[in-house]
Design a protein around this motif. Structure first.
Motif, PDB file in Angstrom:
ATOM      1  N   THR A 241     -10.613  17.789 -46.143  1.00 62.27           N
ATOM      2  CA  THR A 241      -9.952  18.933 -46.763  1.00 62.27           C
ATOM      3  C   THR A 241      -8.967  19.567 -45.792  1.00 62.27           C
ATOM      4  N   ARG A 242      -8.002  20.289 -46.365  1.00 63.87           N
ATOM      5  CA  ARG A 242      -7.005  21.019 -45.587  1.00 63.87           C
ATOM      6  C   ARG A 242      -7.568  22.402 -45.262  1.00 63.87           C
ATOM      7  N   VAL A 243      -7.478  22.803 -43.989  1.00 64.13           N
ATOM      8  CA  VAL A 243      -7.959  24.124 -43.582  1.00 64.13           C
ATOM      9  C   VAL A 243      -6.990  24.736 -42.589  1.00 64.13           C
ATOM     10  N   GLY A 244      -7.017  26.040 -42.454  1.00 62.99           N
ATOM     11  CA  GLY A 244      -6.324  26.728 -41.373  1.00 62.99           C
ATOM     12  C   GLY A 244      -4.833  26.519 -41.322  1.00 62.99           C
ATOM     13  N   GLY A 245      -4.175  26.419 -42.468  1.00 68.19           N
ATOM     14  CA  GLY A 245      -2.729  26.261 -42.455  1.00 68.19           C
ATOM     15  C   GLY A 245      -2.309  24.834 -42.715  1.00 68.19           C
ATOM     16  N   GLY A 246      -1.129  24.469 -42.230  1.00 66.44           N
ATOM     17  CA  GLY A 246      -0.525  23.203 -42.610  1.00 66.44           C
ATOM     18  C   GLY A 246      -0.850  22.017 -41.747  1.00 66.44           C
ATOM     19  N   ARG A 247      -1.601  22.186 -40.654  1.00 68.14           N
ATOM     20  CA  ARG A 247      -1.759  21.065 -39.731  1.00 68.14           C
ATOM     21  C   ARG A 247      -3.206  20.668 -39.455  1.00 68.14           C
ATOM     22  N   THR A 248      -4.174  21.313 -40.047  1.00 71.00           N
ATOM     23  CA  THR A 248      -5.572  21.052 -39.722  1.00 71.00           C
ATOM     24  C   THR A 248      -6.324  20.518 -40.926  1.00 71.00           C
ATOM     25  N   VAL A 249      -7.127  19.470 -40.701  1.00 70.00           N
ATOM     26  CA  VAL A 249      -8.019  18.942 -41.721  1.00 70.00           C
ATOM     27  C   VAL A 249      -9.437  19.003 -41.187  1.00 70.00           C
ATOM     28  N   ALA A 250     -10.385  19.034 -42.109  1.00 69.50           N
ATOM     29  CA  ALA A 250     -11.795  19.144 -41.728  1.00 69.50           C
ATOM     30  C   ALA A 250     -12.633  18.227 -42.597  1.00 69.50           C
ATOM     31  N   PHE A 251     -13.763  17.804 -42.056  1.00 71.04           N
ATOM     32  CA  PHE A 251     -14.736  17.033 -42.819  1.00 71.04           C
ATOM     33  C   PHE A 251     -16.104  17.175 -42.160  1.00 71.04           C
ATOM     34  N   GLN A 252     -17.142  16.799 -42.881  1.00 74.22           N
ATOM     35  CA  GLN A 252     -18.494  16.782 -42.351  1.00 74.22           C
ATOM     36  C   GLN A 252     -18.955  15.339 -42.218  1.00 74.22           C
ATOM     37  N   ALA A 253     -19.717  15.069 -41.174  1.00 72.91           N
ATOM     38  CA  ALA A 253     -20.234  13.728 -40.931  1.00 72.91           C
ATOM     39  C   ALA A 253     -21.736  13.795 -40.701  1.00 72.91           C
ATOM     40  N   ALA A 254     -22.429  12.791 -41.194  1.00 76.12           N
ATOM     41  CA  ALA A 254     -23.883  12.769 -41.041  1.00 76.12           C
ATOM     42  C   ALA A 254     -24.287  12.578 -39.583  1.00 76.12           C
ATOM     43  N   ASP A 255     -23.498  11.798 -38.836  1.00 76.64           N
ATOM     44  CA  ASP A 255     -23.809  11.558 -37.428  1.00 76.64           C
ATOM     45  C   ASP A 255     -22.509  11.248 -36.697  1.00 76.64           C
ATOM     46  N   PHE A 256     -22.616  11.036 -35.382  1.00 73.28           N
ATOM     47  CA  PHE A 256     -21.389  10.849 -34.609  1.00 73.28           C
ATOM     48  C   PHE A 256     -20.710   9.523 -34.936  1.00 73.28           C
ATOM     49  N   GLY A 257     -21.479   8.524 -35.315  1.00 75.08           N
ATOM     50  CA  GLY A 257     -20.867   7.262 -35.691  1.00 75.08           C
ATOM     51  C   GLY A 257     -19.933   7.411 -36.874  1.00 75.08           C
TER      52      GLY A 257
END
Length: 275
Positions: A241-257
């Protein structure tokens, strides 16, 4: 005992400028020769400590086709070319006892630090659980996810300090002192290689006392991209998803892999230019 040596180019002694790291520029052939020589020093150090070791070397810069195969220590197995599983860490998909990072550089925004960046110029920052991680942290944590300790890192003093904050008990070799993005006081290449060989042997000997870097999931990940059109492509990936303006995206991951693989995909998407 199996060791993986991941070799980047920006942190090699004597390297200070993009002309030495870019295949299209005039000084690249010298850069890749220096890179191969430092890889050989690390290989020799591993075998000094463990004569029966199995050593894989992952070419981990740019095209992943920089190390000179004919000049590499013949006892090592070379992993080169892309795309490939785990990118800079190719080879960790088989049981590995220790990883060594040679020629690594500090993350984007660090300074003074020679040729500091995170994966590519398209990535301004990567934050995992709110903590900014460059290639050093991302790769060390991915190795840790697979229960592999990173026992050694070489590069400039900023890269060594960055790694030391993550894995304080590991061995570091500062082959140059950074003066800026494209300037440093470097060791003579032969001196750098001798120090690296001794340090690699020491790190392999002490590998049992150096813990893997573990970052437990689930994880909130944010990636700052250079251009808004890169964000437009990134959000086509389910869960991004797009967050914090025009240049940042975010996601959730179950683990570091999972986080590592999706970050790698976003980097590739960011390389696509608008038609």
């Amino acid at each position: 005992m199996k060791a993986l040596i991941s070799v980047d180019l920006e942190g090699i002694s004597g390297i200070v400028h993009p002309t030495e790291t870019n295949p299209d520029r005039y000084d690249y052939e010298r850069g890749r020769a220096l890179m191969t020589a430092e890889a050989n020093a690390a290989i020799a150090g591993v075998f000094d400590a463990e004569p029966d070791a199995v050593v894989w070397v992952a070419d981990a810069h740019g095209t992943f086709r920089n190390l000179l195969p004919e000049d590499l220590d013949r006892r090592a197995h070379l992993v080169r070319g892309k795309p490939r599983p785990l990118g800079m860490l190719a080879g960790l998909d088989e049981p590995t006892d220790a990883a060594l990072f040679v020629g690594y550089h500090a993350r984007a925004g660090a300074g003074p630090a020679v040729l500091a960046h995170t994966i590519s110029d398209s990535i301004l920052d990567v934050r995992v659980g709110g903590r900014s991680l460059g290639e050093i942290g991302l790769n060390a944590a991915m190795a840790g996810h697979l229960d592999v300790p990173v026992v050694l890192l070489s590069g400039d003093d900023s890269a060594c300090a960055e790694f030391g904050e993550l894995v304080p008990s590991a061995v570091t070799v500062a082959v140059k002192q950074s003066l800026g993005q494209a300037a440093a006081v470097a060791l003579h290449p032969q001196e750098a290689r001798e120090r690296l060989r001794r340090a690699a042997a020491d790190a392999i000997t002490r590998r049992g006392s150096i813990p893997p870097l573990k970052i437990a999931g689930p994880l909130d990940v944010e990636v700052d991209l250079y251009g808004p059109y890169m964000v437009d492509l990134a959000v086509l990936v389910p869960g991004v998803t797009r967050v914090g303006g025009g240049r940042t995206v975010a996601f959730q991951a179950a683990d570091f892999g999972d986080a590592y693989r999706l970050i790698s995909l976003l980097v590739q998407l960011a390389s696509i230019k608008p038609s």
